[in-house]
Write a protein that holds these residues in place. Structure first.
Motif, PDB file in Angstrom:
ATOM      1  N   THR A   1      99.013  26.307  36.813  1.00 26.07           N
ATOM      2  CA  THR A   1      99.011  25.300  35.761  1.00 26.07           C
ATOM      3  C   THR A   1      97.627  24.643  35.739  1.00 26.07           C
ATOM      4  O   THR A   1      96.865  24.765  36.704  1.00 26.07           O
ATOM      5  CB  THR A   1     100.069  24.196  35.990  1.00 26.07           C
TER       6      THR A   1
ATOM      7  N   GLU B   1     102.060  17.863  34.010  1.00 23.10           N
ATOM      8  CA  GLU B   1     101.775  19.198  34.536  1.00 23.10           C
ATOM      9  C   GLU B   1     100.840  20.010  33.651  1.00 23.10           C
ATOM     10  O   GLU B   1     100.161  20.912  34.118  1.00 23.10           O
ATOM     11  CB  GLU B   1     103.080  19.971  34.768  1.00 23.10           C
ATOM     12  N   GLY B   2     100.841  19.727  32.358  1.00 18.48           N
ATOM     13  CA  GLY B   2     100.050  20.560  31.466  1.00 18.48           C
ATOM     14  C   GLY B   2      98.806  19.849  31.003  1.00 18.48           C
ATOM     15  O   GLY B   2      98.627  18.676  31.298  1.00 18.48           O
TER      16      GLY B   2
ATOM     17  N   GLY C   1     103.647  31.092  34.675  1.00 19.26           N
ATOM     18  CA  GLY C   1     104.011  29.857  35.363  1.00 19.26           C
ATOM     19  C   GLY C   1     103.489  29.755  36.781  1.00 19.26           C
ATOM     20  O   GLY C   1     103.753  28.766  37.470  1.00 19.26           O
TER      21      GLY C   1
ATOM     22  N   ARG D   1      99.360  28.463  31.929  1.00 18.40           N
ATOM     23  CA  ARG D   1     100.752  28.533  32.389  1.00 18.40           C
ATOM     24  C   ARG D   1     101.449  29.756  31.792  1.00 18.40           C
ATOM     25  O   ARG D   1     102.204  30.450  32.469  1.00 18.40           O
ATOM     26  CB  ARG D   1     101.476  27.247  31.976  1.00 18.40           C
TER      27      ARG D   1
END
Lengths: 327, 102
Positions: free
Chosen positions: A110, A164-165, A107, A102
């Protein structure tokens, strides 16, 4: 609330999430027809098929590398690493690729990958028992969670599969033989929320995973002596619930950090310094493994890692104002 | 004599079992070698068989219930008219039984 084995809570979370999101795939050793090293994927191979429940060879770096790449390409893979010790082999793709993606792509990309692994000692000896959660806490971009109950395992795993991560989800070998209450209705547990396991006014004891259960036992021992310990179970090792920690420690004025792993550069070291930086002034102590590998011998294993009696003793030492330098 | 069936320590410290199926009901006669109950652990099925005769007199854990190591699941007696305590924690000898894990 239904009571489930720990593995059943995991299997339920996985089945619900596989049903909900077709991008989720599972990858790992023995997770297919065998049903997982702990039985936690039992039934999923038959139900969701070999495309989504994939057996992998004994190749942790390749498994996490593939999972991270597939995540960057749009899937939501979960990689099963049987023991946390074996994650050392997969740290390069996890730390250098998944956790950095990311940031390196500003960004644009991901890596929503979950690594599920198992920490702690249960008779398997020095290279199958290490608690290296603090290594992972130090990596920017990684989320690290470690439940101590079947209900938390269910809720945290579901949250991990929607995050998301990259997330490292850590359970503990000692949790599998136990049952626990799991909500009948779908429930997610947000990251960064500690759980209060017992209220008390004299000392706050902070721990995570299996050590939380032993800490509750220790608090019961202390209560017989008139010492009321407040027990906080972190659940999330990163992000940390600084608000809950700060509030409790300010009130009790004493905090003991308990972890099964090495206290040097450990969870307690980070939490203690972090509280100081946030203006929380308290008497602090930490308890972890003695500075030695965890032996396969049960007697030596018990010698190395904390138990309820040692946790209670450390709390007494702290409250009496004595200093004890760890061995 | 009253005898109790509890979850033996040999299954491991901290282990819990779920009662899968009773093969006997309260009031049933039991004979040596007969299957009494099946338990489920996180890893295995435990088949409990009697190694002595008697009568199953009182159940404390029914199908679907959970037991911890050391918890009493049932009382047995040599006859149907011997008084059986209501208190699960009442002192009693252990039923001689075989625990087969598969």
């Amino acid at each position: 609330m239904p009571r489930l084995f720990f593995r059943e809570a995991l299997a339920r979370a996985l089945a619900e999430e596989l049903d909900r999101d077709p991008r989720i795939i599972l990858m790992g050793q023995d997770i297919g027809a065998h049903g997982g090293s702990y039985g936690e994927t039992r039934g999923l191979f038959a139900r969701f098929g070999k495309e989504r429940v994939r057996d992998t060879p004994v190749a942790e770096a390749a498994t996490i590398g593939l999972a991270a790449g597939a995540a960057a390409a749009g899937l939501r893979p979960m990689a099963f690493i049987t023991y946390l010790d074996f994650l050392m082999l997969g740290l390069d793709p996890l730390v250098n690729y998944a956790a950095k993606l990311r940031f390196k792509s500003a960004g644009q990309l991901t890596a929503p990958v979950v690594v599920k692994t198992t920490t702690g000692a249960k008779g398997q000896g020095p290279t199958h028992a290490q608690c290296i959660e603090p290594w992972l806490m130090s990596v920017p971009g990684l989320t690290v969670v470690a439940p101590s109950t079947a209900g938390d395992a269910y809720g945290l795993l579901k949250t991990a599969l929607r995050a998301e991560g990259p997330v490292v989800y850590v359970d503990h070998k000692e949790l599998f033989p136990k049952g626990g209450e799991v909500p009948a209705e779908e429930t997610l547990i947000p990251f960064g929320q500690a759980a209060l396991r017992r209220s008390g006014r004299h000392v706050t004891i902070v721990s995570h995973s299996f050590m939380s259960l032993l800490t509750v036992d220790a608090a019961a021992l202390l209560s017989k002596e008139g010492i009321e310990a407040e027990v906080l179970d972190l659940r999330s090792l990163w992000p940390i619930d600084w608000a809950a920690l700060g509030e409790s420690v300010k009130r009790t004025g004493h905090v003991l950090f308990v972890e099964e792993g090495q206290p040097v550069c450990g969870v307690g070291a980070e939490l203690g310094f972090g509280l100081r930086e946030r203006g929380v002034d308290a008497k602090m102590a930490r308890l972890g493994a003695v500075r030695a590998p965890v032996a396969a011998s049960q007697a030596l294993e018990s010698f190395v890692i904390p138990d309820a009696a040692r946790i209670a003793a450390a709390a007494r030492t702290l409250l009496e104002g004595r200093k004890e330098v760890p061995t | 004599m009253i005898r109790k069936l509890d979850v033996p320590m040999e299954l491991g410290e901290g282990v819990e079992v779920r009662v899968l199926a009773w093969h006997k009901q309260e009031g049933d006669a039991i004979a040596e070698g007969e299957a009494l109950v099946e338990w489920e652990t996180d890893k295995a099925i435990v088949l409990v068989t009697a190694k002595q005769g008697g009568f199953l007199r009182k159940l404390f854990a029914r199908e679907g219930d959970w037991l911890k190591v050391g918890e009493v699941s049932a009382f047995f007696a040599d006859s149907l008219d011997e008084p059986v305590p209501d208190d699960r924690g009442a002192a009693a000898q252990g039923l001689i039984a075989n625990f087969e894990t598969t």
